[in-house]
Design a protein around this motif. Structure first.
Motif, PDB file in Angstrom:
ATOM      1  N   PRO A 137       1.105  -1.229  -0.047  1.00 24.73           N
ATOM      2  CA  PRO A 137      -0.375  -0.292  -0.259  1.00 24.73           C
ATOM      3  C   PRO A 137       1.144   1.450  -0.102  1.00 24.73           C
ATOM      4  CG  PRO A 137      -0.156  -1.305   2.503  1.00 24.73           C
ATOM      5  CD  PRO A 137       0.558  -2.113   1.038  1.00 24.73           C
ATOM      6  N   GLN A 138       0.290   2.411  -0.711  1.00 22.61           N
ATOM      7  CA  GLN A 138       1.149   3.370  -0.768  1.00 22.61           C
ATOM      8  C   GLN A 138       0.525   4.547   0.792  1.00 22.61           C
ATOM      9  OE1 GLN A 138       4.023   4.236  -3.129  1.00 22.61           O
ATOM     10  NE2 GLN A 138       3.564   2.136  -2.871  1.00 22.61           N
ATOM     11  N   GLU A 139      -0.645   4.370   1.230  1.00 23.21           N
ATOM     12  CA  GLU A 139      -1.379   5.106   1.834  1.00 23.21           C
ATOM     13  C   GLU A 139      -2.049   4.070   3.094  1.00 23.21           C
ATOM     14  OE1 GLU A 139      -3.384   8.815   1.363  1.00 23.21           O
ATOM     15  OE2 GLU A 139      -5.337   7.352   1.198  1.00 23.21           O
ATOM     16  N   LEU A 140      -1.371   4.286   4.381  1.00 22.53           N
ATOM     17  CA  LEU A 140      -2.387   4.029   4.844  1.00 22.53           C
ATOM     18  C   LEU A 140      -3.471   4.649   5.518  1.00 22.53           C
ATOM     19  CD1 LEU A 140       0.055   2.425   6.302  1.00 22.53           C
ATOM     20  CD2 LEU A 140      -1.486   0.576   5.193  1.00 22.53           C
ATOM     21  N   SER A 141      -4.696   4.558   5.199  1.00 24.68           N
ATOM     22  CA  SER A 141      -5.965   4.539   6.800  1.00 24.68           C
ATOM     23  C   SER A 141      -6.351   4.256   7.793  1.00 24.68           C
ATOM     24  CB  SER A 141      -6.834   4.727   5.714  1.00 24.68           C
ATOM     25  OG  SER A 141      -8.155   6.015   6.174  1.00 24.68           O
ATOM     26  N   PHE A 142      -6.738   4.508   8.756  1.00 31.03           N
ATOM     27  CA  PHE A 142      -7.321   4.294  10.028  1.00 31.03           C
ATOM     28  C   PHE A 142      -8.536   5.153  10.608  1.00 31.03           C
ATOM     29  CE2 PHE A 142      -2.822   2.583  10.054  1.00 31.03           C
ATOM     30  CZ  PHE A 142      -2.699   1.355   9.888  1.00 31.03           C
ATOM     31  N   SER A 143      -9.103   4.112  11.215  1.00 30.13           N
ATOM     32  CA  SER A 143     -10.740   5.383  12.234  1.00 30.13           C
ATOM     33  C   SER A 143     -10.448   5.185  13.043  1.00 30.13           C
ATOM     34  CB  SER A 143     -11.705   5.575  10.705  1.00 30.13           C
ATOM     35  OG  SER A 143     -11.293   6.150   9.908  1.00 30.13           O
ATOM     36  N   GLY A 144     -11.067   5.575  14.223  1.00 29.71           N
ATOM     37  CA  GLY A 144     -11.127   5.296  15.357  1.00 29.71           C
ATOM     38  C   GLY A 144     -11.534   6.609  16.639  1.00 29.71           C
ATOM     39  N   VAL A 145     -11.522   6.384  17.883  1.00 28.99           N
ATOM     40  CA  VAL A 145     -11.407   7.246  18.767  1.00 28.99           C
ATOM     41  C   VAL A 145     -10.005   7.268  19.236  1.00 28.99           C
ATOM     42  CG1 VAL A 145     -12.444   7.952  21.061  1.00 28.99           C
ATOM     43  CG2 VAL A 145     -14.089   6.408  19.759  1.00 28.99           C
ATOM     44  N   ARG A 146      -9.447   8.997  19.081  1.00 25.14           N
ATOM     45  CA  ARG A 146      -8.454   9.690  19.369  1.00 25.14           C
ATOM     46  C   ARG A 146      -8.696   9.789  21.047  1.00 25.14           C
ATOM     47  NH1 ARG A 146      -5.049  14.310  17.166  1.00 25.14           N
ATOM     48  NH2 ARG A 146      -3.467  14.608  18.522  1.00 25.14           N
ATOM     49  N   LEU A 147      -7.371   9.068  21.637  1.00 31.54           N
ATOM     50  CA  LEU A 147      -7.678  10.336  23.007  1.00 31.54           C
ATOM     51  C   LEU A 147      -6.761  11.249  23.097  1.00 31.54           C
ATOM     52  CD1 LEU A 147      -7.139   6.661  25.154  1.00 31.54           C
ATOM     53  CD2 LEU A 147      -9.510   7.894  24.462  1.00 31.54           C
ATOM     54  N   PRO A 148      -6.770  11.909  24.495  1.00 38.05           N
ATOM     55  CA  PRO A 148      -6.582  12.994  24.707  1.00 38.05           C
ATOM     56  C   PRO A 148      -5.028  13.089  25.035  1.00 38.05           C
ATOM     57  CG  PRO A 148      -8.113  13.096  25.775  1.00 38.05           C
ATOM     58  CD  PRO A 148      -7.759  11.934  25.090  1.00 38.05           C
ATOM     59  N   ASP A 149      -3.899  13.884  24.484  1.00 41.19           N
ATOM     60  CA  ASP A 149      -2.338  13.448  24.323  1.00 41.19           C
ATOM     61  C   ASP A 149      -2.111  13.047  26.014  1.00 41.19           C
ATOM     62  OD1 ASP A 149      -1.987  14.215  21.849  1.00 41.19           O
ATOM     63  OD2 ASP A 149      -0.789  15.979  21.954  1.00 41.19           O
ATOM     64  N   ASN A 150      -1.283  12.447  26.403  1.00 39.29           N
ATOM     65  CA  ASN A 150      -0.726  12.046  27.449  1.00 39.29           C
ATOM     66  C   ASN A 150       0.275  12.744  28.413  1.00 39.29           C
ATOM     67  OD1 ASN A 150       0.462  10.474  26.792  1.00 39.29           O
ATOM     68  ND2 ASN A 150      -0.185   8.571  28.182  1.00 39.29           N
ATOM     69  N   SER A 151       1.477  13.049  26.875  1.00 40.00           N
ATOM     70  CA  SER A 151       2.355  13.576  27.166  1.00 40.00           C
ATOM     71  C   SER A 151       2.628  15.165  28.170  1.00 40.00           C
ATOM     72  CB  SER A 151       3.378  13.175  26.686  1.00 40.00           C
ATOM     73  OG  SER A 151       4.559  13.534  26.587  1.00 40.00           O
ATOM     74  N   SER A 152       3.541  14.777  28.974  1.00 39.59           N
ATOM     75  CA  SER A 152       4.075  16.552  29.719  1.00 39.59           C
ATOM     76  C   SER A 152       5.075  16.133  30.081  1.00 39.59           C
ATOM     77  CB  SER A 152       3.087  16.866  31.249  1.00 39.59           C
ATOM     78  OG  SER A 152       3.260  15.730  31.820  1.00 39.59           O
ATOM     79  N   TRP A 153       6.349  17.231  30.812  1.00 37.93           N
ATOM     80  CA  TRP A 153       7.651  17.230  30.652  1.00 37.93           C
ATOM     81  C   TRP A 153       7.476  17.388  32.345  1.00 37.93           C
ATOM     82  CZ3 TRP A 153      12.264  16.691  29.227  1.00 37.93           C
ATOM     83  CH2 TRP A 153      12.973  16.855  29.890  1.00 37.93           C
ATOM     84  N   SER A 154       7.891  16.135  32.514  1.00 40.10           N
ATOM     85  CA  SER A 154       8.551  16.146  34.319  1.00 40.10           C
ATOM     86  C   SER A 154       9.673  17.084  34.482  1.00 40.10           C
ATOM     87  CB  SER A 154       8.505  15.661  34.950  1.00 40.10           C
ATOM     88  OG  SER A 154       8.895  14.984  35.964  1.00 40.10           O
ATOM     89  N   GLU A 155      10.014  18.341  35.282  1.00 35.63           N
ATOM     90  CA  GLU A 155      10.979  19.000  35.784  1.00 35.63           C
ATOM     91  C   GLU A 155      11.598  18.316  36.885  1.00 35.63           C
ATOM     92  OE1 GLU A 155      12.152  22.282  34.565  1.00 35.63           O
ATOM     93  OE2 GLU A 155      10.387  22.220  33.116  1.00 35.63           O
ATOM     94  N   SER A 156      10.863  17.730  37.731  1.00 32.32           N
ATOM     95  CA  SER A 156      11.871  17.153  38.989  1.00 32.32           C
ATOM     96  C   SER A 156      12.353  15.868  38.469  1.00 32.32           C
ATOM     97  CB  SER A 156      10.820  16.664  39.632  1.00 32.32           C
ATOM     98  OG  SER A 156       9.660  15.678  39.113  1.00 32.32           O
ATOM     99  N   GLY A 157      11.862  15.444  37.055  1.00 31.98           N
ATOM    100  CA  GLY A 157      12.634  13.808  36.487  1.00 31.98           C
ATOM    101  C   GLY A 157      12.656  14.061  35.656  1.00 31.98           C
ATOM    102  N   ASN A 158      13.680  15.551  34.618  1.00 32.34           N
ATOM    103  CA  ASN A 158      13.678  15.653  33.595  1.00 32.34           C
ATOM    104  C   ASN A 158      13.781  15.267  32.447  1.00 32.34           C
ATOM    105  OD1 ASN A 158      15.756  17.660  32.017  1.00 32.34           O
ATOM    106  ND2 ASN A 158      17.702  15.876  32.603  1.00 32.34           N
ATOM    107  N   LYS A 159      12.228  15.043  32.415  1.00 35.96           N
ATOM    108  CA  LYS A 159      11.902  13.509  31.040  1.00 35.96           C
ATOM    109  C   LYS A 159      10.950  14.175  31.124  1.00 35.96           C
ATOM    110  CE  LYS A 159      10.981   9.895  34.202  1.00 35.96           C
ATOM    111  NZ  LYS A 159      10.669   8.927  34.597  1.00 35.96           N
ATOM    112  N   TYR A 160      10.129  13.625  29.736  1.00 38.18           N
ATOM    113  CA  TYR A 160       8.459  13.448  29.151  1.00 38.18           C
ATOM    114  C   TYR A 160       8.101  12.378  29.663  1.00 38.18           C
ATOM    115  CZ  TYR A 160       8.892  17.228  25.195  1.00 38.18           C
ATOM    116  OH  TYR A 160       9.215  18.890  26.009  1.00 38.18           O
ATOM    117  N   VAL A 161       6.430  12.651  30.807  1.00 40.52           N
ATOM    118  CA  VAL A 161       6.464  11.234  31.520  1.00 40.52           C
ATOM    119  C   VAL A 161       5.014  11.355  30.227  1.00 40.52           C
ATOM    120  CG1 VAL A 161       4.785  10.882  33.398  1.00 40.52           C
ATOM    121  CG2 VAL A 161       6.872  12.366  33.562  1.00 40.52           C
TER     122      VAL A 161
END
Length: 290
Positions: free
Chosen positions: A182-206
């Motif tokens: 396939p030259q294109e791939l299409s998917f449909s469904g329910v998209r959940l909210p982004d869950n990533s954020s930067w942790s200053e204390s851990g110095n990493k993305y959570v």
């Protein structure tokens, strides 16, 4: 209806008899996945590696023998057991991922009684801000697939972007093993909210866990055991009583034959983490012996 009963019904049309009693050569049903029906991942950093190819898909059969990456939003796997999963009290089946505290890559779970009609199992983010119903994404195959290349995507909300490469995964991110090239791939469904954020204390993305209802998600009951089976620890637990149709209306299911898991986030995380991709590392049925 158990699978062996279904086979016996078919056998009535032939001269071969069928005995439903378990004998020494028929130890009964297995609690583990018996077959991967379809593996169709979206592009991602683990695709075309030992975690994202046809061999990896077979690795989730028969136990916990590896992890299968589903790639970006919409990428999915469909599997089944050697019996119907019955709707019993409480948890009906569990799905294993590789989530841990601060690293959840939630996948939505759908179930089907016949492999044709599908119902979604509700989760904690139904109706939450940022949850998108009827979300569709289309990925376009890069011009070259010899090495890693950003994979463009567009969605039905006017969004555009790429599944970006990360330094330590240099293989092509486009699933080259899919039939039909396939030259294109299409998917449909329910998209959940982004869950990533930067942790200053851990110095990493959570990547924060959602409360319940998703695969590869560090939920509160993740390490709990169900059905007096220690193999059910380190898993997400699912109840067929949470099934809904496309409009979100509850449905009553007495048993199902197939289970589908798809990546439910369209999210790229910085600091070398890359795209969010659900992993499935096996599944277990609680009604194998019923």
């Amino acid at each position: 209806m158990r699978y062996n009963s279904f086979v016996c019904a078919l056998a009535a049309l032939s001269v071969t008899a069928c005995n439903t009693e378990h004998g020494p050569d028929d130890p009964g049903n297995s609690k583990w996945i018996s077959r991967v029906v379809e593996y169709r991942p979206a592009p991602g950093q683990f695709i075309n590696t030992f975690q994202g190819n046809a061999t990896a898909a077979e690795g989730i059969v028969g136990g916990r023998n590896g992890c299968l990456s589903l790639g970006g939003f919409g990428g999915y796997v469909i599997f089944e057991f050697d019996h119907e999963v019955r709707n019993i009290d409480g948890t009906d089946f569990v799905i294993f991922g590789n989530a841990f505290d601060g690293n959840s890559e939630p996948g939505i779970v759908e179930v089907s009684p016949d492999g044709n009609v599908w119902y979604r199992l509700q989760g904690s983010e139904d109706g939450a801000a940022g949850t998108l119903q009827d979300y569709t994404i289309a990925y376009t195959k890069p011009a070259q697939t010899e090495t890693a290349e950003d994979v463009p995507w567009s969605d039905n909300r006017g969004g555009r972007g790429t599944v970006r490469t990360v330094t330590y995964h240099t293989q092509p991110y486009w699933p080259l093993f899919l039939p039909g090239n396939p030259q294109e791939l299409s998917f449909s469904g329910v998209r959940l909210p982004d869950n990533s954020s930067w942790s200053e204390s851990g110095n990493k993305y959570v990547q924060t866990a959602f409360a319940w209802g998703y695969a590869d998600n560090w939920s509160a009951d993740y390490n709990e055991m169900v059905g007096n089976d220690p193999d059910t620890r380190a898993s997400n637990k699912f109840d067929l009583d949470n099934a809904v149709d496309r409009d979100g209306n509850p449905v009553v299911l007495t048993a199902i034959r197939q289970i589908k898991v798809y990546t439910a986030l369209n999210q790229w995380v910085g600091n070398g983490v890359g795209e969010t991709s659900t992993e499935v590392c096996g599944a277990l049925s609680l009604s194998a012996d019923l």
